[in-house]
Design an enzyme around this catalytic site. Sequence first.
Site, PDB file in Angstrom:
ATOM      1  N   ARG A 292      44.386  -5.511 -51.898  1.00 22.78           N
ATOM      2  CA  ARG A 292      43.311  -5.297 -52.856  1.00 22.78           C
ATOM      3  C   ARG A 292      43.960  -5.039 -54.212  1.00 22.78           C
ATOM      4  O   ARG A 292      44.511  -3.982 -54.444  1.00 22.78           O
ATOM      5  CB  ARG A 292      42.500  -4.078 -52.409  1.00 22.78           C
ATOM      6  CG  ARG A 292      41.188  -3.881 -53.128  1.00 22.78           C
ATOM      7  CD  ARG A 292      40.616  -2.505 -52.804  1.00 22.78           C
ATOM      8  NE  ARG A 292      41.319  -1.478 -53.543  1.00 22.78           N
ATOM      9  CZ  ARG A 292      41.519  -0.226 -53.114  1.00 22.78           C
ATOM     10  NH1 ARG A 292      41.093   0.157 -51.945  1.00 22.78           N
ATOM     11  NH2 ARG A 292      42.163   0.634 -53.867  1.00 22.78           N
ATOM     12  N   HIS A 296      39.092   0.235 -55.460  1.00 21.29           N
ATOM     13  CA  HIS A 296      38.189   0.144 -54.305  1.00 21.29           C
ATOM     14  C   HIS A 296      36.806  -0.302 -54.775  1.00 21.29           C
ATOM     15  O   HIS A 296      36.232  -1.245 -54.247  1.00 21.29           O
ATOM     16  CB  HIS A 296      38.107   1.503 -53.605  1.00 21.29           C
ATOM     17  CG  HIS A 296      36.997   1.588 -52.610  1.00 21.29           C
ATOM     18  ND1 HIS A 296      36.999   0.865 -51.442  1.00 21.29           N
ATOM     19  CD2 HIS A 296      35.830   2.284 -52.626  1.00 21.29           C
ATOM     20  CE1 HIS A 296      35.883   1.117 -50.780  1.00 21.29           C
ATOM     21  NE2 HIS A 296      35.159   1.974 -51.470  1.00 21.29           N
ATOM     22  N   TYR A 305      46.790   6.961 -56.704  1.00 16.34           N
ATOM     23  CA  TYR A 305      47.325   7.076 -55.344  1.00 16.34           C
ATOM     24  C   TYR A 305      48.280   5.954 -54.927  1.00 16.34           C
ATOM     25  O   TYR A 305      48.796   5.969 -53.830  1.00 16.34           O
ATOM     26  CB  TYR A 305      46.191   7.214 -54.323  1.00 16.34           C
ATOM     27  CG  TYR A 305      45.127   6.121 -54.386  1.00 16.34           C
ATOM     28  CD1 TYR A 305      45.347   4.880 -53.802  1.00 16.34           C
ATOM     29  CD2 TYR A 305      43.910   6.344 -55.021  1.00 16.34           C
ATOM     30  CE1 TYR A 305      44.384   3.886 -53.854  1.00 16.34           C
ATOM     31  CE2 TYR A 305      42.933   5.347 -55.082  1.00 16.34           C
ATOM     32  CZ  TYR A 305      43.175   4.129 -54.501  1.00 16.34           C
ATOM     33  OH  TYR A 305      42.227   3.147 -54.550  1.00 16.34           O
TER      34      TYR A 305
END
Lengths: 402, 323
Positions: A292, A296, A305
Amino acid sequence: MTVNADGAAAAAPYPAAPAGPPGPGREPEPAPELVQLLTPEGEPVEHPEYAIGESADEIRALYRDLVLVRRIDTEAISLQRQGELGIWASLLGQEAAQVGSGRALGPRDMAFPTYREHGVAWCRGLDPMQLFRLFRGVSNGGWDPADHNFHLYTIVIGSQALHATGYAMGIQRDGAVGNDPAGADGGTAGEAVIAYFGDGATSQGDVNEAFIWASVFNAPVVFFCQNNQWAISEPLEKQSRIPLYHRARGFGFPGVRVDGNDVLACKAVTRKALQAAYAGQGPTLIEAYTYRMGAHTTTDDPTRYRLQSELEAWKLKDPIERVKAYLVRAHGADAGFFQQIDREADELGERIRREVRSMPDPGPLEIFGNVYAEPHSLLAAERDQYAAYLDSFADTEQEAAQ
Amino acid sequence: MAEAKLTPEQKLAMYHRMLLCRMFEERVYFLFLEGRLPGTIHQSQGQEASAVGICSALDAGDMITSTHRPHSHAIARGVSARSLMAELFAKETGCCRGKGGSMHVGDAGAGMLPAIAIVGGGLPLAAGYALAFRYLKQPNIVACFFGEGAANIGVFHEAVNMAAIWNLPVVFVCENNKYAASTAVEKVMRVKHVSERAAAYGIPGETVDGNDVEVVYQAMVKAGSRARAGDGPTLLELETYRFAGHSRSDPGHYRKPEEVAAWKERDPIARYEARLLAEKVLEPSEMTKIRASIELELETAIAQAEQDPSPKPEDCLTDVFAS
């Protein structure tokens, strides 16, 4: 907060994986059996089970899909940032997994998506505006699943695996399975189901139960897992001891890992799994190994992160660039072809911006639509009550207008 | 790993414990038929070797979780027949003070969480308890009993996967008694053995004869050592059979009489009795003595339970929260 016996505050909520030599059950992983037909550099790869079966025109069409689907995504992110969409779940980096699997589907196959399957929606023939209506919050779902054999977007993680399995058992009971063993009628006679989900969903009990039902009843369903490495901020290695395609072994059906950034490999692997389902051989788990590239959703900031270096490494495996290189080298595509696709993408982008901005807000009573398949007296009463309530403001509005 | 050597005393203790399980269940069966016990029961005749074999390999500080069929697990773990019987009679002296009943018996002090009757419900609790052991740096493990039917429940997957990735000190003990109520296992499982599911989580899985108490014991010692050593969970499948119906109201007509008869040939207690007699660990005269002592223990437990006081209405709101 829990405090240890020595008085120090306990830090980690769970123990880290043990360091040192692997113990029982933690054998070093063998080299992954990744199905790849096109390297990131665009070189064709020989594979004992799968081959590139597409003509030059078909590969050009796939290239067009990839580019247009990416444009839909980039336009959507911009529109969200401008306040024109409520939220957007970006598919950036996953175009090949979605277009490859989406173009492998036959006209009668049914797809059960998550909320990120914009590329599959495109392949099934949905106008992107139908997606945008949903993300702008001006429709109650977006589309009729029967129109394009593309189910509504499912937000609950993994639950569509159960819906897909149930649907597959339904068509099995309708006698639609096992009639097309050799792909007769150009493969269009077959009927099966594809369930999309992500790596995070594999930790859900629902997906496990879907595997059990599908395996026991030989349901004609392909479980297509896009392993994009991150369940929001949770990396895959914190979610599974094993490569995800091995999960199927515990249930007694085949699992295969495919380069999810290779549109040709994704199409070939999905096609084969569908044919097995048509022929009554039951489910397959496909793990499309991808990444990805974006957040998100537009509410997420992945820089908090994950490392930039990881992103840079995956940029080199871009799903579109490899097809471009292959088209130039193997099929003589020239600059004119690529310019033409880019022009089409620009036109699509322009149409998206224009049409999204002019989408009318729904009337307040539309929320009562599409609740039941048939008229429902209680719902009708609620609708009338709410309509009367809205009417009670008519005087106030008139006064305000004066 | 070398097999743990069992002393004659340990063997006799396992035999005695299995016999207590069996005779307890037989007694309870008739108490229900006579109408002396309230509620319903799920009996475990035929599954004594799995309960006793597993629990005999545990340390005092370890914990077990159990199911809706918990009587043998409780006895095997050392919950007294007296407090168990009183619990079935719903008396204040019961192991759950008469408020739990057959499907919730247990005693955390004895190393058994009160049984969890929801199918599969014990798995996440077992993983959670194992996490607590790890977190508190206690060297203990959890043995989690469940049936093959529960292996098809979503929480099985969630609990086993989580225990696998966090290397939790838990052994998942599947008592495969072939029928989930009336559903035959081969109708709801494509793989042949429940233990094959372990491949889906990257943990060891093993299937053993669940009607041989020493085989079960050795398998648990092995799996338990792995868990204690920090190597994480094992999925242990014990092939066994329940001689009784699923519950009090189930005569078990979905099973062929020949199948039941064949499994009765493999009665875990009769087999072990014959072996211990052959090994001269057990003398026929001793057998009679053991049976008589168990009968006395059970008669006393029943007589006392019938006279014990019931919980008072005002006790209804106590024991709800720990603090």
